[in-house]
Design an enzyme around this catalytic site. Structure first.
Site, PDB file in Angstrom:
ATOM      1  N   HIS A 190     -10.574  55.600  58.247  1.00 14.26           N
ATOM      2  CA  HIS A 190      -9.138  55.351  58.326  1.00 14.26           C
ATOM      3  C   HIS A 190      -8.357  55.927  57.151  1.00 14.26           C
ATOM      4  CE1 HIS A 190     -10.269  52.886  61.652  1.00 14.26           C
ATOM      5  NE2 HIS A 190      -9.046  52.462  61.857  1.00 14.26           N
TER       6      HIS A 190
ATOM      7  N   HIS B  83      -4.257  57.248  67.463  1.00 15.87           N
ATOM      8  CA  HIS B  83      -4.907  56.631  66.310  1.00 15.87           C
ATOM      9  C   HIS B  83      -6.424  56.892  66.314  1.00 15.87           C
ATOM     10  CE1 HIS B  83      -5.895  53.758  63.213  1.00 15.87           C
ATOM     11  NE2 HIS B  83      -6.709  53.125  64.047  1.00 15.87           N
TER      12      HIS B  83
ATOM     13  N   ASN C  24     -12.260  49.889  57.724  1.00 13.47           N
ATOM     14  CA  ASN C  24     -11.397  51.047  57.473  1.00 13.47           C
ATOM     15  C   ASN C  24     -12.176  52.358  57.396  1.00 13.47           C
ATOM     16  OD1 ASN C  24      -9.081  49.497  57.346  1.00 13.47           O
ATOM     17  ND2 ASN C  24      -9.386  49.057  55.176  1.00 13.47           N
TER      18      ASN C  24
ATOM     19  N   HIS D 160      -5.466  58.007  58.437  1.00 16.75           N
ATOM     20  CA  HIS D 160      -4.061  57.675  58.197  1.00 16.75           C
ATOM     21  C   HIS D 160      -3.317  58.847  57.586  1.00 16.75           C
ATOM     22  CE1 HIS D 160      -5.044  53.099  58.079  1.00 16.75           C
ATOM     23  NE2 HIS D 160      -4.674  53.483  59.284  1.00 16.75           N
TER      24      HIS D 160
ATOM     25  N   ARG E 252       9.009  29.828  62.466  1.00 16.08           N
ATOM     26  CA  ARG E 252       7.963  29.776  61.417  1.00 16.08           C
ATOM     27  C   ARG E 252       6.546  29.679  61.980  1.00 16.08           C
ATOM     28  NH1 ARG E 252      11.906  26.504  59.270  1.00 16.08           N
ATOM     29  NH2 ARG E 252      13.142  27.565  57.698  1.00 16.08           N
TER      30      ARG E 252
ATOM     31  N   GLU F  24      -9.269  40.990  54.093  1.00 15.98           N
ATOM     32  CA  GLU F  24      -9.551  42.309  53.548  1.00 15.98           C
ATOM     33  C   GLU F  24     -10.030  42.295  52.100  1.00 15.98           C
ATOM     34  OE1 GLU F  24      -7.887  46.652  54.527  1.00 15.98           O
ATOM     35  OE2 GLU F  24      -7.427  44.878  55.670  1.00 15.98           O
TER      36      GLU F  24
ATOM     37  N   LYS G 282      -4.246  40.330  62.394  1.00 13.79           N
ATOM     38  CA  LYS G 282      -3.274  41.196  61.711  1.00 13.79           C
ATOM     39  C   LYS G 282      -2.167  41.525  62.694  1.00 13.79           C
ATOM     40  CE  LYS G 282      -5.968  44.029  58.539  1.00 13.79           C
ATOM     41  NZ  LYS G 282      -6.105  45.453  58.172  1.00 13.79           N
TER      42      LYS G 282
ATOM     43  N   GLU H 131     -13.218  53.958  68.045  1.00 11.97           N
ATOM     44  CA  GLU H 131     -13.349  52.734  67.236  1.00 11.97           C
ATOM     45  C   GLU H 131     -14.692  52.051  67.537  1.00 11.97           C
ATOM     46  OE1 GLU H 131     -11.402  51.520  64.804  1.00 11.97           O
ATOM     47  OE2 GLU H 131      -9.431  52.439  65.103  1.00 11.97           O
TER      48      GLU H 131
HETATM   49  N1  LIG Z   1      -3.797  44.614  64.238  1.00 12.72           N
HETATM   50  C1  LIG Z   1      -4.863  45.373  64.111  1.00 12.72           C
HETATM   51  O1  LIG Z   1      -5.883  44.958  63.549  1.00 12.72           O
HETATM   52  C2  LIG Z   1      -4.832  46.752  64.684  1.00 12.72           C
HETATM   53  C3  LIG Z   1      -6.025  47.474  64.788  1.00 12.72           C
HETATM   54  C4  LIG Z   1      -5.976  48.745  65.359  1.00 12.72           C
HETATM   55  C5  LIG Z   1      -4.775  49.260  65.825  1.00 12.72           C
HETATM   56  N2  LIG Z   1      -3.631  48.530  65.725  1.00 12.72           N
HETATM   57  C6  LIG Z   1      -2.355  49.045  66.235  1.00 12.72           C
HETATM   58  O2  LIG Z   1      -2.475  49.298  67.619  1.00 12.72           O
HETATM   59  C7  LIG Z   1      -1.507  50.291  67.991  1.00 12.72           C
HETATM   60  C8  LIG Z   1      -2.127  51.269  68.960  1.00 12.72           C
HETATM   61  O3  LIG Z   1      -2.591  50.577  70.088  1.00 12.72           O
HETATM   62  P1  LIG Z   1      -3.002  51.355  71.435  1.00 12.72           P
HETATM   63  O4  LIG Z   1      -3.806  52.534  71.109  1.00 12.72           O
HETATM   64  O5  LIG Z   1      -3.537  50.334  72.339  1.00 12.72           O
HETATM   65  O6  LIG Z   1      -1.604  51.960  71.928  1.00 12.72           O
HETATM   66  P2  LIG Z   1      -0.460  51.395  72.898  1.00 12.72           P
HETATM   67  O7  LIG Z   1      -0.276  49.956  72.733  1.00 12.72           O
HETATM   68  O8  LIG Z   1       0.719  52.276  72.696  1.00 12.72           O
HETATM   69  O9  LIG Z   1      -1.023  51.696  74.351  1.00 12.72           O
HETATM   70  C9  LIG Z   1      -1.286  53.031  74.724  1.00 12.72           C
HETATM   71  C10 LIG Z   1      -0.655  53.408  76.053  1.00 12.72           C
HETATM   72  O10 LIG Z   1      -1.419  52.851  77.115  1.00 12.72           O
HETATM   73  C11 LIG Z   1      -0.590  52.166  78.048  1.00 12.72           C
HETATM   74  N3  LIG Z   1      -1.420  51.114  78.632  1.00 12.72           N
HETATM   75  C12 LIG Z   1      -1.834  49.969  78.037  1.00 12.72           C
HETATM   76  N4  LIG Z   1      -2.715  49.325  78.823  1.00 12.72           N
HETATM   77  C13 LIG Z   1      -2.842  50.067  79.948  1.00 12.72           C
HETATM   78  C14 LIG Z   1      -3.621  49.925  81.118  1.00 12.72           C
HETATM   79  N5  LIG Z   1      -4.487  48.918  81.264  1.00 12.72           N
HETATM   80  N6  LIG Z   1      -3.506  50.866  82.079  1.00 12.72           N
HETATM   81  C15 LIG Z   1      -2.662  51.925  81.897  1.00 12.72           C
HETATM   82  N7  LIG Z   1      -1.921  52.126  80.811  1.00 12.72           N
HETATM   83  C16 LIG Z   1      -2.026  51.197  79.836  1.00 12.72           C
HETATM   84  C17 LIG Z   1       0.580  51.730  77.221  1.00 12.72           C
HETATM   85  O11 LIG Z   1       1.715  51.512  78.018  1.00 12.72           O
HETATM   86  C18 LIG Z   1       0.749  52.902  76.268  1.00 12.72           C
HETATM   87  O12 LIG Z   1       1.494  53.925  76.886  1.00 12.72           O
HETATM   88  C19 LIG Z   1      -1.036  50.929  66.706  1.00 12.72           C
HETATM   89  O13 LIG Z   1       0.297  50.542  66.456  1.00 12.72           O
HETATM   90  C20 LIG Z   1      -1.971  50.370  65.651  1.00 12.72           C
HETATM   91  O14 LIG Z   1      -1.329  50.225  64.395  1.00 12.72           O
HETATM   92  C21 LIG Z   1      -3.648  47.294  65.170  1.00 12.72           C
HETATM   93 ZN   LIG Z   2      -8.265  51.739  63.670  1.00 16.74          ZN
END
Ligand SMILES: NC(=O)c1ccc[n+]([C@@H]2O[C@H](COP(=O)([O-])OP(=O)(O)OC[C@H]3O[C@@H](n4cnc5c(N)ncnc54)[C@H](O)[C@@H]3O)[C@@H](O)[C@H]2O)c1
Ligand SMILES: [Zn+2]
Length: 357
Positions: free
Chosen positions: A244, A261, A241, A248, A117, A233, A139, A181
């Site tokens: 977005h 993304h 957003n 999306h 929890r 939000e 989030k 971003e």
């Molecule tokens: N919670 C939130 O507010 C929020 C906001 C934006 C995005 N997200 C989420 O984030 C996700 C996308 O995140 P992302 O773009 O970081 O993708 P990801 O986590 O898949 O990372 C991208 C790639 O980079 C590699 N990688 C990570 N760090 C590295 C480094 N330092 N050196 C070499 N390779 C590295 C990973 O292994 C992966 O292959 C989505 O699922 C999205 O929904 C969440």
């Molecule tokens: Zn985003």
């Protein structure tokens, strides 16, 4: 060292941006913490694990890997992870250290939200997208077959440690996707950042440390301010957003595999700017400035083969639509946005066509 306070009803904590801060990770763990669980992926660990392992030499911790990849951001691997935490002696006093990209931040954070929890989590993002966005704001969640991030929880971290040095090994495409971003942050609330991005694009794209640290810090400050004013939000957080709603739709239409993304968000920002102009909300000069900025950090991968009508149909299914009305975040000018609903469909379709071209 720029340290930004995030103040929410759930918790107050700092997001700190500092080259080399991972070396001090142990100091950011609660003194009464039980066993530490570092959640990462094999890929991230291969590139950057040495930094964290060195920092945690004096700490008793277990290292657990998630599979990685958007298609594995699901409940099943999370359940496996929770079982493994129990097998390795996790309890209510355990703390998760989520070390990786946005997927690890979201999944590690969600594990911490629901394990017994709720236990603490320290976020150490290693992608540019994670550093300026996913790791801050609490989030967390996973995807369902029916769509992205449909199961989740708000779970604010104990701390966010942002070490721009980890970006050294980030692939170029991932780096650029994260930059979108940051461009977004400039457009919605940070005119100074927008100007910097325009004047120093060569340094930013070459990953010059001074430029990179500055744009990350500006973006983190912006997100910290917005989340502090509005954790869940309401109107203010909704400005995050920007780009977005259209983005999306593009991601969903292409099965979340074709565009990163950030690339989809870049497309979405083009559409939103055009819609702002179509709807008489954005001035011609600001539209031109924003479109020029998007070009400067482009090109956005081609999406000319995608039917505009399909994206329009998907907008209605976006989870951010309220009571059937699509809400668009549109720029008023650089640094200021408005949330607008009731926009005529043909204006939206034209904006999509423009962005796809
Ligand atoms: N919670 C939130 O507010 C929020 C906001 C934006 C995005 N997200 C989420 O984030 C996700 C996308 O995140 P992302 O773009 O970081 O993708 P990801 O986590 O898949 O990372 C991208 C790639 O980079 C590699 N990688 C990570 N760090 C590295 C480094 N330092 N050196 C070499 N390779 C590295 C990973 O292994 C992966 O292959 C989505 O699922 C999205 O929904 C969440
Ligand atoms: Zn985003």
């Amino acid at each position: 060292m720029p340290s930004f306070r995030v103040e929410t009803p759930q918790r107050c904590y700092y997001a700190t941006v500092e080259r080399g801060i991972i070396a001090q990770a142990a100091e950011h763990l609660p003194s009464k913490a039980g066993k530490i669980f570092v959640v990462s992926t094999a890929d991230v660990w291969r590139h950057q694990g040495g930094r964290l392992a060195g920092a945690l030499e004096s700490v008793e911790y277990e290292r657990l890997f998630l599979p990685g990849g958007e298609d594995q951001k699901r409940l099943a691997p999370l359940e496996e992870l929770a079982e493994e935490v129990v097998r390795r002696g996790g309890d209510r006093s355990s703390v998760v250290v989520a070390f990786g990209g946005g997927i690890v931040n979201d999944m590690g954070g969600f594990l911490a939200a629901i394990f017994m929890r709720g236990i603490g989590v320290v976020q150490i993002p290693t992608t540019l997208l994670g550093q300026v966005d996913a790791a801050i704001g609490g989030k967390t969640g996973v995807n369902l077959e029916a769509g992205k991030n449909l199961v989740g929880a708000f779970h604010q971290p104990l701390a966010v440690l942002i070490d721009p040095a980890t970006l050294d090994t980030l692939p170029e495409r991932e780096y650029r996707a994260g930059l979108w971003e940051i461009v977004k942050a400039g457009i919605i609330r940070e005119a100074g950042l927008f100007q910097f991005l325009g004047e120093h694009s060569a340094a930013v794209l070459a990953r010059d440390p001074t430029a990179v640290d500055r744009i990350i810090a500006d973006s983190v400050r912006m997100k910290a301010e917005v989340v502090s004013a509005d954790e869940r939000e309401g109107d203010l957080r909704r400005i995050l957003n920007f780009g977005h709603t259209f983005g999306h739709a593009l991601e969903a239409e292409t099965g979340y595999t074709r565009f990163l993304h950030g690339e989809a968000v870049a497309f979405g920002m083009r559409a939103a700017v055009r819609l702002g102009q179509n709807a008489g909300r954005t001035g011609a000069r600001d539209c031109a400035d924003i479109l020029a900025m998007l070009d400067r950090y482009g090109p956005i991968p081609s999406c000319a083969d995608i039917p505009a009508e399909n994206l329009l149909a998907r907008l209605v299914h976006d989870k951010k639509t309220l009571r059937g009305q699509v809400h668009f975040v549109l720029p008023v000018r650089v640094g200021e946005t408005a949330v607008v609903s009731g926009v005529e469909e043909d204006l939206v379709l034209e904006a999509i066509r423009f962005a796809l071209a």
